[in-house]
Design a protein around this motif. Structure first.
Motif, PDB file in Angstrom:
ATOM      1  N   ILE A   8       8.127   5.184  -0.601  1.00  0.00           N
ATOM      2  CA  ILE A   8       8.042   6.592  -0.990  1.00  0.00           C
ATOM      3  C   ILE A   8       9.284   7.381  -0.581  1.00  0.00           C
ATOM      4  CG2 ILE A   8       5.523   6.621  -0.865  1.00  0.00           C
ATOM      5  CD1 ILE A   8       5.903   8.412   1.676  1.00  0.00           C
ATOM      6  N   PHE A  36       4.031   6.201  -9.433  1.00  0.00           N
ATOM      7  CA  PHE A  36       3.727   7.004  -8.245  1.00  0.00           C
ATOM      8  C   PHE A  36       3.048   8.318  -8.617  1.00  0.00           C
ATOM      9  CE2 PHE A  36       7.268   5.402  -5.141  1.00  0.00           C
ATOM     10  CZ  PHE A  36       6.713   4.143  -5.170  1.00  0.00           C
ATOM     11  N   TYR A  37       3.712   9.085  -9.447  1.00  0.00           N
ATOM     12  CA  TYR A  37       3.372  10.504  -9.550  1.00  0.00           C
ATOM     13  C   TYR A  37       2.543  10.876 -10.770  1.00  0.00           C
ATOM     14  CZ  TYR A  37       6.822  10.525  -5.878  1.00  0.00           C
ATOM     15  OH  TYR A  37       7.510  10.252  -4.715  1.00  0.00           O
ATOM     16  N   GLN A  40      -0.458   7.800  -9.968  1.00  0.00           N
ATOM     17  CA  GLN A  40      -0.854   7.851  -8.553  1.00  0.00           C
ATOM     18  C   GLN A  40      -1.214   6.472  -8.019  1.00  0.00           C
ATOM     19  OE1 GLN A  40      -3.762  10.976  -7.996  1.00  0.00           O
ATOM     20  NE2 GLN A  40      -2.578  12.443  -9.164  1.00  0.00           N
ATOM     21  N   PHE A  42       0.368   3.189  -5.899  1.00  0.00           N
ATOM     22  CA  PHE A  42       1.444   2.849  -4.974  1.00  0.00           C
ATOM     23  C   PHE A  42       1.404   1.372  -4.571  1.00  0.00           C
ATOM     24  CE2 PHE A  42       1.119   7.366  -4.811  1.00  0.00           C
ATOM     25  CZ  PHE A  42       2.392   7.830  -4.551  1.00  0.00           C
ATOM     26  N   LEU A  66       1.523   4.828   2.683  1.00  0.00           N
ATOM     27  CA  LEU A  66       1.559   6.264   2.427  1.00  0.00           C
ATOM     28  C   LEU A  66       1.223   7.025   3.707  1.00  0.00           C
ATOM     29  CD1 LEU A  66      -0.351   6.572  -0.966  1.00  0.00           C
ATOM     30  CD2 LEU A  66       2.102   6.817  -0.587  1.00  0.00           C
ATOM     31  N   THR A 138       4.431  13.254  -2.061  1.00  0.00           N
ATOM     32  CA  THR A 138       3.123  12.619  -1.817  1.00  0.00           C
ATOM     33  C   THR A 138       2.092  13.632  -1.318  1.00  0.00           C
ATOM     34  OG1 THR A 138       3.929  11.844   0.342  1.00  0.00           O
ATOM     35  CG2 THR A 138       3.879  10.243  -1.453  1.00  0.00           C
TER      36      THR A 138
END
Length: 373
Positions: A8, A36-37, A40, A42, A66, A138
């Protein structure tokens, strides 16, 4: 044995470099950020648009951990303070504030702060380190997942305010990197008008921000008296109000109301009619809105208390009569130490402790973890 890099903490440029070094195309870097974004996710095992051997190498080359949710403190006003434990044992927090027409997230940009503003708990902690771009973003991912957990269906964060722990422009590159991802239509896709960066007044960085990024700007002002501001906010000794005015006159305004000025109303300190007159004089020539924020109490605030309602009304009317919008903003999350000026990485049983005491407790926890490792 080499320590793995934290996934991250990698920027898009870092990912592009990694993929190129591993014989892949540069567009893979954006694909990782989309996992990731947007999705969501990871865990590289689930990055199904990447070749299997690359997924395995990603798994081996990076640490995919995370920030851990240490504590969630729900407020009576339905906001929540989320205390996050970072990979190195340090803490940062964000505040999730759902309302009828929007979901606002107040994000942190540093662990602590070195600005030392007298009315702010975070400033009494001192600065430990900057948050990376990924650690900032995050917070948004965790907040969106939290909305799902709370059964707030079909809602996600719509507004971001960089008003949590830290001075955002003291962590310029990481904050700008986070903002670019937030307004990137292929990532978070937020409106540039709904991402607000607040600063106590780092003038070179304000000038640069105006060139680099089309987001909303908020100035943490609190008085338009130079001598008084230097006492309340040490940054004013380096960058005076006169210097700030010149920079702001040239700033490319991004929102219809112009630049927002935050003004914490402290009884008997900065709330007189004379203070209002100085504020109007300072704002002359600027397209501006002033948010009047009643001082939020916290341990270590000495005798600083909120201006009473009647005096606040007089102050507000003086501004309004001169065509300066001046809404009163009552901070949410006051009962869980989540309001403006209250953030200090506190758990439930620490809310009434002085911020320095809490900072020392966090430091002891951090050192104890280092010994275990």
């Amino acid at each position: 044995m080499l320590t793995k890099k934290y996934a991250i903490q990698q920027t898009e440029e870092n990912w592009i470099d990694w993929f190129l070094a591993n014989g892949e195309k540069s567009f893979r870097g954006k694909q990782v950020l989309e996992w990731f974004y947007i999705k969501q996710t990871f865990n590289p095992e689930h990055f199904t648009n990447l070749p299997k051997q690359i997924r395995e190498k990603l798994q081996n080359d990076f640490d995919w951990g995370l920030p851990i949710i240490d504590t969630i403190l729900p407020s009576s006003d339905e906001s929540e303070k989320i205390l996050l434990k970072l990979h190195d044992g340090l803490f940062a927090e964000c505040v999730l504030m759902p309302s009828e027409n929007r979901v606002t997230l107040c994000v942190s940009s540093q662990v602590g702060c070195r600005m030392a503003c007298t009315f702010c708990q975070t400033g009494k902690m001192g600065l430990t380190r900057n948050l990376t771009t990924g650690e900032i973003l995050t917070q948004v991912v965790i907040a969106n997942k939290r909305l799902i957990e709370r059964n707030i269906l079909n809602r996600s964060v719509t507004n971001i305010v960089f008003m949590g722990m830290g001075e955002p422009l003291d962590n310029y590159d990481n904050v700008v990197g986070a903002c670019k991802a937030l307004i990137d239509p292929k990532l978070f896709g937020l409106s540039k008008h709904k991402v607000t960066v607040s600063t106590s007044g780092l003038l070179p960085q304000i000038e640069q921000l105006g060139k680099d990024l089309p987001v909303a700007l908020a100035i943490s002002l609190h008085t338009a008296d130079n001598e008084q501001r230097s006492q309340m906010m040490p940054i004013n000794k380096k960058y005076s109000l006169e210097q700030m005015k010149q920079v702001l006159l040239n700033y490319p305004v991004q929102t219809r109301h112009g630049i927002t000025f935050e003004y914490v109303m402290i009884q008997g300190v900065n709330d007189s009619l004379q203070h209002a007159k100085k504020l109007v004089k300072f704002l002359h020539g600027l397209k501006a809105k002033v948010n009047l924020i009643p001082m939020n109490p916290h341990p270590g605030a000495a005798n600083m208390v909120a201006t009473d309602f009647e005096q606040m009304r007089i102050f507000q009317k003086y501004l309004a009569d001169r065509s300066i919008p001046a809404p009163v903003r009552y901070s949410r999350g006051q009962d869980v130490s989540a309001a403006c000026g209250q953030l200090a990485a506190k758990r439930k049983d620490e809310i009434n402790l002085p911020p320095r005491t809490v900072a020392l407790a966090r430091r002891r926890e951090y050192l104890a973890e280092k010994v275990k490792q």
